[in-house]
Design a protein around this motif. Structure first.
Motif, PDB file in Angstrom:
ATOM      1  N   UNK A 153       0.820  -1.203   0.000  1.00 14.30           N
ATOM      2  CA  UNK A 153       0.000   0.000   0.000  1.00 14.30           C
ATOM      3  C   UNK A 153       0.855   1.254   0.000  1.00 14.30           C
ATOM      4  N   UNK A 154       0.237   2.404   0.265  1.00 15.95           N
ATOM      5  CA  UNK A 154       0.975   3.666   0.258  1.00 15.95           C
ATOM      6  C   UNK A 154       2.175   3.687   1.193  1.00 15.95           C
ATOM      7  N   UNK A 155       2.080   2.997   2.335  1.00 14.43           N
ATOM      8  CA  UNK A 155       3.196   2.973   3.276  1.00 14.43           C
ATOM      9  C   UNK A 155       4.440   2.347   2.687  1.00 14.43           C
ATOM     10  N   UNK A 156       4.274   1.280   1.909  1.00 17.31           N
ATOM     11  CA  UNK A 156       5.425   0.636   1.277  1.00 17.31           C
ATOM     12  C   UNK A 156       6.080   1.532   0.246  1.00 17.31           C
ATOM     13  N   UNK A 157       5.275   2.254  -0.493  1.00 14.26           N
ATOM     14  CA  UNK A 157       5.815   3.177  -1.496  1.00 14.26           C
ATOM     15  C   UNK A 157       6.490   4.374  -0.821  1.00 14.26           C
ATOM     16  N   UNK A 158       5.944   4.796   0.301  1.00 13.45           N
ATOM     17  CA  UNK A 158       6.556   5.883   1.051  1.00 13.45           C
ATOM     18  C   UNK A 158       7.931   5.464   1.566  1.00 13.45           C
ATOM     19  N   UNK A 159       8.028   4.259   2.085  1.00 16.00           N
ATOM     20  CA  UNK A 159       9.297   3.740   2.602  1.00 16.00           C
ATOM     21  C   UNK A 159      10.344   3.690   1.494  1.00 16.00           C
ATOM     22  N   UNK A 160       9.975   3.154   0.340  1.00 17.32           N
ATOM     23  CA  UNK A 160      10.904   3.076  -0.795  1.00 17.32           C
ATOM     24  C   UNK A 160      11.318   4.470  -1.241  1.00 17.32           C
ATOM     25  N   UNK A 161      10.361   5.383  -1.298  1.00 20.28           N
ATOM     26  CA  UNK A 161      10.666   6.748  -1.724  1.00 20.28           C
ATOM     27  C   UNK A 161      11.659   7.411  -0.786  1.00 20.28           C
ATOM     28  N   UNK A 162      11.532   7.192   0.514  1.00 19.61           N
ATOM     29  CA  UNK A 162      12.433   7.801   1.479  1.00 19.61           C
ATOM     30  C   UNK A 162      13.854   7.284   1.312  1.00 19.61           C
ATOM     31  N   UNK A 163      13.997   5.998   1.090  1.00 18.70           N
ATOM     32  CA  UNK A 163      15.332   5.426   0.881  1.00 18.70           C
ATOM     33  C   UNK A 163      15.974   6.014  -0.380  1.00 18.70           C
ATOM     34  N   UNK A 164      15.181   6.154  -1.429  1.00 17.36           N
ATOM     35  CA  UNK A 164      15.698   6.714  -2.683  1.00 17.36           C
ATOM     36  C   UNK A 164      16.053   8.186  -2.499  1.00 17.36           C
ATOM     37  N   UNK A 165      15.186   8.937  -1.856  1.00 17.86           N
ATOM     38  CA  UNK A 165      15.434  10.358  -1.633  1.00 17.86           C
ATOM     39  C   UNK A 165      16.734  10.574  -0.870  1.00 17.86           C
ATOM     40  N   UNK A 166      16.920   9.844   0.212  1.00 17.13           N
ATOM     41  CA  UNK A 166      18.115  10.012   1.028  1.00 17.13           C
ATOM     42  C   UNK A 166      19.373   9.726   0.219  1.00 17.13           C
ATOM     43  N   UNK A 167      19.317   8.680  -0.593  1.00 19.22           N
ATOM     44  CA  UNK A 167      20.476   8.325  -1.420  1.00 19.22           C
ATOM     45  C   UNK A 167      20.761   9.396  -2.458  1.00 19.22           C
TER      46      UNK A 167
END
Length: 217
Positions: free
Chosen positions: A175-189
């Motif tokens: 759901x949205x939470x999983x996509x949010x988690x992935x987005x945060x990892x990508x953003x930080x990198x």
């Protein structure tokens, strides 16, 4: 002879379906490069994405597209279309950044010479932290090339980390939470990598211009 100021650098992001992680990374990276380097130098960077099992022309997953809304990029994301990973695309890239080690393996199997320039996204970020910015050229493209070469040398000396430390988990069935988690990892990198590219030429500071990276849920 091509002058450094005229040279270009090609970045390819890779995941599985090409509609979540690599799509998000492509659109955000292009935006961050413009903001960090300015329009002229950012135009020297070509950013693309592909999926190891992508369907040609698929649209971006709506939950991952929603994550780009915070950056004002949701409209751009609506025009995104996926592209299957192939050998010429890998061969034509100066840096291949993958979501997981299995994608890194797939890229190198398609183009063995790309072993030198293919990293997991989080792996590259981890290695880049050990690169001294003052040892890199000032020109952004030459700086990117030197950073890749330095990361390649460091990879041979780095301590082993488990696969999950280098991975951006696949959110496609979540759901949205999983996509949010992935987005945060990508953003930080991406924030770390692109700050490194811009630190040699007086690039703008990213942290004051963009949404705060809140804690990963």
């Amino acid at each position: 002879m091509t002058l450094p100021s005229q040279s270009t650098f090609r970045i390819l992001f890779v995941c599985t379906g090409g509609i979540c992680r690599s799509a998000f990374a492509e659109i955000l990276a292009r935006h961050l490069l413009r903001e960090r380097l300015g329009v002229v130098d950012a135009a020297r960077f070509t950013v693309a994405s592909a999926g190891t099992s992508a369907v040609l022309g698929a649209t971006m997953h709506p939950f991952s597209r929603a994550e780009l809304a915070r950056w004002g990029l949701a409209g751009i994301a609506r025009g995104f279309r996926s592209y299957p990973l192939d050998a010429p695309t890998v061969a034509g890239s100066d840096l291949v950044l993958t979501a997981e080690r299995r994608h890194r393996k797939a890229a190198v199997e398609l183009q063995p010479s790309a072993l030198r320039t293919t990293f997991c996204l989080r792996e590259m970020t981890r290695l880049a932290k050990a690169i001294r910015p003052d040892t890199l050229p000032g020109d952004p493209v030459e700086r990117a090339k030197a950073a890749v070469a330095a990361a390649r040398r460091l990879r041979g000396t780095a301590l082993y980390v488990p696969p999950e430390e280098d991975a951006v988990p696949d959110p496609v069935s979540l759901g949205p939470g999983g996509h949010h988690h992935a987005a945060k990892l990508i953003e930080e990198s991406l924030l770390g990598l692109i700050a490194l590219l811009g630190s040699g030429n007086g690039g703008r500071t990213l942290s004051n211009r963009f949404p705060a990276i809140d804690s990963i849920r």
